[in-house]
Design a protein around this motif. Structure first.
Motif: not given
Length: 407
Positions: A21-32, A2-11
């Motif tokens: 600037d847009i930062d994204w966080v990825v939940v439930g994923a591996t580096t591979e 699952q991918i979410y927009k986080v931080g300053g972009a939301v604020r």
């Protein structure tokens, strides 16, 4: 995944401000999995990836644990099991700890939206005190959002005070500190950054030379605000209102440091404060490894700002020395920035913010007069080497005398 927009972009979207600037966080994923989708890894410390098309940063959800001193003293843990809430709790302020999905559904476990409405900068968790850089960051956000009525929550200010007293601020690198300071000085109300640092005791640790100006009086005839620290904040405020560049704002912050060295028995006068302040300006410059152009202008403004104010009274010979000090022939822009800093200094006084500053045009005219001296005729007369230098100086002096008579 699952991918979410986080931080300053939301604020900033919720505040109705432009999102840069847009930062994204990825939940439930591996580096591979990220690599398989074409994301490019960056940095060695924790798993951050660049999107194959947009180039924006995507970070795997992670937790962190304090493992040493300073901003870099953390161990990070990223895995598919880390939840969005666990990732958000390690952030600094509640207003930076919100996330939204591609449908703009908001995840706000730490009440960031409520604090946005209350115009409060509040820490997310007690782990706030693990990162000393947050003191500077919160003061910078206070400077950015002061115009919208934001203030630092009292309990967050208490934690910032705790950090300031802990010795952790000394562990910050010059580079990280300067990055925050430079960004804060370019905000709409940079004086608020200094005020907040002072309120939490951080200014005394990071810039004791600036902190020492508060409570030092100046002659009321020239400075209706009296207090040198208050004057410095006003000068910085004027620099921001007049959209001055970083070099000028840095010089404005440091221009009066010498007044902090005046013995109390000499107050409110500050004889030779310009010269006395140079070693302090140099120390602050070096402490934060400020860029060369910022360092040079701060030292020149510190030494010569009273010359700027007295420009109309200066003898042609003194005026020439001033122009030579700035190398106005090869570096005209630096002299322009000096004039700007002097004007901000003149306006940064209670009730005098709208005053005219005729010295600015006078100094520009003097620089033009000195620059108008042609070297070729002197070469044709046979002057060379040191003699040529003296001849040029004589002609420039003559030009400045003529300029002063006409002005």
């Amino acid at each position: 995944m699952q991918i979410y927009k986080v931080g300053g972009a939301v604020r900033d979207r919720l505040l109705g401000r432009p999102v840069t600037d847009i930062d994204w966080v990825v939940v439930g994923a591996t580096t591979e999995e990220m690599l398989a989708k074409g994301f490019r890894p960056v940095g060695a410390d924790f798993p951050v990836f660049l999107h194959p098309k947009s180039g924006e940063e995507y970070a795997l959800a992670r937790t962190e644990r304090k493992s040493g001193r300073g901003y870099g003293g953390f161990t990070f843990h990223a895995s598919p099991e880390v939840t969005l809430e666990e990732d958000l709790i390690r952030r600094d302020l509640t207003i930076n700890a919100m996330a939204e999905d591609d449908q703009q559904n908001l995840t706000d476990p730490y009440h960031g939206q409520r604090d946005l409405e209350a115009r409060l900068l509040r820490h997310v968790s007690p782990a706030f005190t693990e990162d000393p850089l947050r003191v500077l960051r919160v003061a910078r956000f206070a400077a950015r959002y002061a115009g919208l009525g934001f203030t630092v929550a009292p309990e967050t200010l208490a934690l910032m005070r705790q950090l300031s007293e802990s010795g952790e601020l000394e562990a910050l690198t010059a580079e990280r500190s300067w990055k925050e300071i430079a960004r804060a000085l370019m905000e709409d109300q940079p004086q608020v950054f200094i005020q907040v640092l002072r309120e939490c005791g951080a200014l005394k640790v990071l810039m004791p030379e600036v902190d020492a100006l508060f409570g030092v009086p100046q002659p009321e005839a020239h400075h209706p605000e009296i207090d040198t620290g208050v004057h410095t904040l006003s000068v910085l405020e004027q620099a921001a209102q007049h959209k001055q560049p970083l070099t000028v704002r840095w010089a404005c912050l440091l221009h009066d440091l010498g007044k902090g060295l005046t013995p109390e028995e000499e107050w409110p006068r500050h004889i030779a404060h310009e010269h006395k302040g140079l070693k302090l300006i140099k120390a602050v410059n070096e402490r934060f490894k400020a860029p060369k152009d910022c360092q040079e202008l701060a030292l020149l403004v510190g030494e010569y700002h009273t010359h700027g104010h007295r420009a109309l009274e200066l003898k042609p010979s003194t005026l020439l020395e001033l122009l030579q000090s700035f190398d106005v022939y090869r570096r005209p822009q630096r002299f322009e920035e000096f004039i700007a800093a002097c004007e901000m200094d003149a306006r940064g006084r209670k009730g005098l913010e709208q005053r005219s500053y005729p010295q600015a045009d006078y100094l520009r005219g003097a620089a033009t007069a000195a620059r108008s001296v042609a070297v070729q005729p002197l070469l044709e007369k046979g002057f060379k080497g040191p003699e040529l230098g003296e001849a040029i100086k004589r002609e420039r002096l003559k030009a400045l005398k003529a300029y002063k008579e006409q002005a």
